[in-house]
Design an enzyme around this catalytic site. Structure first.
Site, PDB file in Angstrom:
ATOM      1  N   GLY A 239       0.767  -1.236   0.000  1.00  0.00           N
ATOM      2  CA  GLY A 239       0.000   0.000   0.000  1.00  0.00           C
ATOM      3  C   GLY A 239       0.795   1.282   0.000  1.00  0.00           C
ATOM      4  N   GLU A 273       4.364  -6.276   1.393  1.00  0.00           N
ATOM      5  CA  GLU A 273       3.858  -6.645   0.056  1.00  0.00           C
ATOM      6  C   GLU A 273       3.655  -5.420  -0.837  1.00  0.00           C
ATOM      7  OE1 GLU A 273       0.098  -8.423   0.966  1.00  0.00           O
ATOM      8  OE2 GLU A 273       0.942 -10.160   1.972  1.00  0.00           O
ATOM      9  N   PRO A 274       4.716  -4.678  -1.114  1.00  0.00           N
ATOM     10  CA  PRO A 274       4.523  -3.477  -1.939  1.00  0.00           C
ATOM     11  C   PRO A 274       4.365  -3.830  -3.410  1.00  0.00           C
ATOM     12  CG  PRO A 274       6.840  -3.816  -1.545  1.00  0.00           C
ATOM     13  CD  PRO A 274       6.132  -4.917  -0.802  1.00  0.00           C
ATOM     14  N   GLY A 275       3.490  -3.115  -4.078  1.00  0.00           N
ATOM     15  CA  GLY A 275       3.367  -3.270  -5.526  1.00  0.00           C
ATOM     16  C   GLY A 275       3.752  -1.959  -6.184  1.00  0.00           C
ATOM     17  N   ARG A 312      -6.702   3.974 -14.664  1.00  0.00           N
ATOM     18  CA  ARG A 312      -6.664   4.629 -13.351  1.00  0.00           C
ATOM     19  C   ARG A 312      -7.309   6.023 -13.324  1.00  0.00           C
ATOM     20  NH1 ARG A 312      -2.881   5.683 -10.587  1.00  0.00           N
ATOM     21  NH2 ARG A 312      -3.779   4.873  -8.664  1.00  0.00           N
ATOM     22  N   TYR A 316     -10.381   5.887 -10.776  1.00  0.00           N
ATOM     23  CA  TYR A 316     -10.157   6.468  -9.445  1.00  0.00           C
ATOM     24  C   TYR A 316      -9.952   7.979  -9.489  1.00  0.00           C
ATOM     25  CZ  TYR A 316      -8.405   1.630  -9.109  1.00  0.00           C
ATOM     26  OH  TYR A 316      -8.230   0.281  -9.208  1.00  0.00           O
ATOM     27  N   CYS A 342     -15.351   5.320 -26.567  1.00  0.00           N
ATOM     28  CA  CYS A 342     -16.638   6.022 -26.634  1.00  0.00           C
ATOM     29  C   CYS A 342     -17.266   6.214 -25.267  1.00  0.00           C
ATOM     30  CB  CYS A 342     -17.572   5.232 -27.540  1.00  0.00           C
ATOM     31  SG  CYS A 342     -16.797   4.920 -29.112  1.00  0.00           S
ATOM     32  N   GLU A 343     -16.553   6.908 -24.386  1.00  0.00           N
ATOM     33  CA  GLU A 343     -17.097   7.248 -23.078  1.00  0.00           C
ATOM     34  C   GLU A 343     -16.485   8.581 -22.669  1.00  0.00           C
ATOM     35  OE1 GLU A 343     -17.284   4.532 -19.895  1.00  0.00           O
ATOM     36  OE2 GLU A 343     -17.301   2.755 -21.164  1.00  0.00           O
ATOM     37  N   TYR A 371      -0.374  -1.035 -12.064  1.00  0.00           N
ATOM     38  CA  TYR A 371      -1.808  -1.023 -12.370  1.00  0.00           C
ATOM     39  C   TYR A 371      -2.093  -0.316 -13.697  1.00  0.00           C
ATOM     40  CZ  TYR A 371      -1.646  -2.341  -7.495  1.00  0.00           C
ATOM     41  OH  TYR A 371      -1.323  -2.972  -6.319  1.00  0.00           O
TER      42      TYR A 371
HETATM   43  N1  LLP Z   1      -1.203  -6.895  -0.708  1.00  0.00           N
HETATM   44  C1  LLP Z   1      -2.518  -7.064  -0.889  1.00  0.00           C
HETATM   45  C2  LLP Z   1      -3.215  -8.087  -0.104  1.00  0.00           C
HETATM   46  C3  LLP Z   1      -3.209  -6.255  -1.806  1.00  0.00           C
HETATM   47  O1  LLP Z   1      -4.524  -6.420  -1.965  1.00  0.00           O
HETATM   48  C4  LLP Z   1      -2.518  -5.269  -2.538  1.00  0.00           C
HETATM   49  C5  LLP Z   1      -3.213  -4.407  -3.496  1.00  0.00           C
HETATM   50  C6  LLP Z   1      -1.125  -5.134  -2.325  1.00  0.00           C
HETATM   51  C7  LLP Z   1      -0.504  -5.966  -1.403  1.00  0.00           C
HETATM   52  C8  LLP Z   1      -0.290  -4.145  -3.067  1.00  0.00           C
HETATM   53  O2  LLP Z   1      -0.728  -2.838  -2.891  1.00  0.00           O
HETATM   54  P1  LLP Z   1       0.201  -1.630  -3.392  1.00  0.00           P
HETATM   55  O3  LLP Z   1       1.482  -1.701  -2.616  1.00  0.00           O
HETATM   56  O4  LLP Z   1       0.442  -1.807  -4.839  1.00  0.00           O
HETATM   57  O5  LLP Z   1      -0.602  -0.429  -3.098  1.00  0.00           O
HETATM   58  N2  LLP Z   1      -5.776  -0.823  -8.912  1.00  0.00           N
HETATM   59  C9  LLP Z   1      -5.557   0.118  -7.813  1.00  0.00           C
HETATM   60  C10 LLP Z   1      -4.778  -0.495  -6.695  1.00  0.00           C
HETATM   61  C11 LLP Z   1      -5.429  -1.732  -6.133  1.00  0.00           C
HETATM   62  C12 LLP Z   1      -4.624  -2.395  -5.061  1.00  0.00           C
HETATM   63  C13 LLP Z   1      -5.197  -3.729  -4.709  1.00  0.00           C
HETATM   64  N3  LLP Z   1      -4.463  -4.451  -3.716  1.00  0.00           N
HETATM   65  C14 LLP Z   1      -4.870   1.354  -8.385  1.00  0.00           C
HETATM   66  O6  LLP Z   1      -4.595   1.402  -9.571  1.00  0.00           O
HETATM   67  O7  LLP Z   1      -4.643   2.302  -7.649  1.00  0.00           O
END
Ligand code: LLP
Length: 413
Positions: A239, A273-275, A312, A316, A342-343, A371
């Site tokens: 997150g 768990e960073p994405g 995105r 959002y 077309c939106e 994402y």
């Molecule tokens: N761990 C779990 C259990 C999660 O559900 C998620 C993201 C992450 C880790 C990684 O989160 P991050 O570090 O990337 O924030 N599509 C949305 C974001 C959805 C995130 C869903 N879960 C966007 O584009 O902002």
């Protein structure tokens, strides 16, 4: 650090001019910087170095094989949420004992695949899921390492669609249920309760919610150990937000300073768990201007990328900086950068001050490494973009552009 910066009037990825990459591979095009991804992964690893830890990159942010492989090679673990992500992770070379499996609705097939692969831990989100994992494990004569994802009831202050840690959300088990469910897990065959897990949400820019969550988890670990549980994994989820517009990003040192005081003394292995933090700033979406369209009160820059390529902004209201790859001199004008879908919700950026543009000019939509491609679709029967990885002055295709054959290949006639 930005790996996407102008040099001699041309926006580059590392030492590679982006117009050259677009000329070679067409647009819309995702371009990733290996250096940027490695840098941001490394920032987190060094910030957490005072404790035993495992960064489990969240595959959903960007599951492209080349991105996964480079992280696996750096020693990263990963967090998967489906059988598809598990398959991608294993194929990319993540050792199973560095994989955790999250998600609120795992199927029995997915649970079986995870157990057969011998992954590090399943993050379980409900009592019926605990029973399902127990069933699947015993049927195979296996023991399932599990953590319970607990819902700490903490507002993380991000977009409502990506907040996950408040009471009443669909995620995790209610905090007050946790002790009972751990005891249940101990009594069920085929389960080894060894972790505590949570995830507050995504694009979180403040450190305080993490500090609060870490303190609550430490308390729970203490109570569980007093009850005889050998908890050796503490997973604080992902997150961590990156800069969006005016707000400053959450840095790795600030994150570490928030969580380490509470968890350092536990002697457990810390999992994060960073994405987005790892890959978000490591990618741009390149798009070409198709038309300049003036209507009363508004200038539209119609480009060849759309909400199907990067959803995105539409979904959002997310803000991604947009820069011309070769900015022309002259006065800026306020524009809406929109796609061909077309939106009216199909925009990449609204009210942007952009320098003079002409048809054919290239724009780069920044911070699109997370994402972006992972949420791309074929809406309007558009072909999903190609993806390129840059390393220094070299670049290579890592996912080819979809073709019309790809688009039609699953149809049954
Ligand atoms: N761990 C779990 C259990 C999660 O559900 C998620 C993201 C992450 C880790 C990684 O989160 P991050 O570090 O990337 O924030 N599509 C949305 C974001 C959805 C995130 C869903 N879960 C966007 O584009 O902002």
């Amino acid at each position: 650090m930005s790996s996407f910066a102008p040099r001699c009037g041309v926006l580059h990825a590392e030492r590679t001019p982006l117009d050259l990459v677009a000329a070679a591979h067409g647009t819309p095009l995702y371009v990733y910087s290996r250096g940027a991804i490695e840098h941001h992964y490394g920032e987190l690893v060094s910030a957490l170095s005072a404790v035993e830890h495992l960064v489990c990159y969240s595959v959903k942010a960007n599951p492209t094989g080349a991105v996964l492989r480079l992280l696996a090679e750096r020693g990263s673990g990963c967090d998967v949420v489906s059988g598809g992500e598990l398959a991608r992770a294993l194929r990319a070379g993540f050792p199973p004992d560095r994989i955790v499996f999250s998600g609120v609705g795992k199927t029995e097939d997915e649970i079986a695949a995870a157990l057969e692969a011998r992954i590090l831990c399943l993050n379980v989100e409900s009592e019926p899921e605990l029973r399902a994992v127990s069933r699947v494990a015993t049927a195979r004569g296996l023991v399932a390492p599990v953590a319970l994802r607990v819902n700490p009831d903490i507002a993380a202050g991000s977009h409502a669609y990506v907040e996950t840690g408040k009471a009443g959300d669909k995620f995790g088990v209610p905090w007050e249920d946790a002790p009972r469910l751990y005891r249940l897990a101990r009594g069920l065959p085929g389960l080894l309760p060894r972790g505590v897990d949570l995830h507050l949400g995504s694009q979180i820019l403040r450190a305080e919610p993490y500090a609060l969550a870490a303190a609550r988890v430490a308390e729970l670990v203490g109570a569980l150990r007093a009850d005889g549980f050998g908890i050796d994994l503490v997973d604080l989820g992902g997150g961590l937000g990156i800069s969006c517009g005016e707000e400053p990003p959450l840095t790795a040192p600030r994150y570490a300073a928030a969580v380490l005081p509470a968890v350092a003394g536990l002697g457990a292995r810390l999992i994060v768990e960073p994405g987005r933090f790892v890959v978000g700033r490591g990618g741009v979406l390149l798009t070409r201007v198709l038309y300049l369209k003036d209507v009363p009160g508004r200038r539209y820059v119609v480009v060849d990328a759309a909400m199907n390529d990067l959803i995105r902004p539409a979904l959002y209201g997310a803000w991604h900086p947009i820069l011309p790859v070769r900015p022309r001199p002259g006065r800026t004008a306020c524009c809406d950068v929109v796609g061909p879908v077309c939106e009216s919700g199909d925009f990449l950026g609204r009210d942007r001050e952009l320098p003079p543009l002409r048809e054919g000019d290239l724009l780069a939509v920044l911070d699109a490494g997370a994402y972006g491609s992972s949420m791309a679709s074929n809406y309007n029967s558009r072909l999903r973009p190609a993806e390129v990885l840059v390393e220094g002055d070299r670049h290579g295709l890592v996912r080819r552009r979809e073709t019309l054959d790809d688009l039609l290949r699953l149809e049954v006639e």
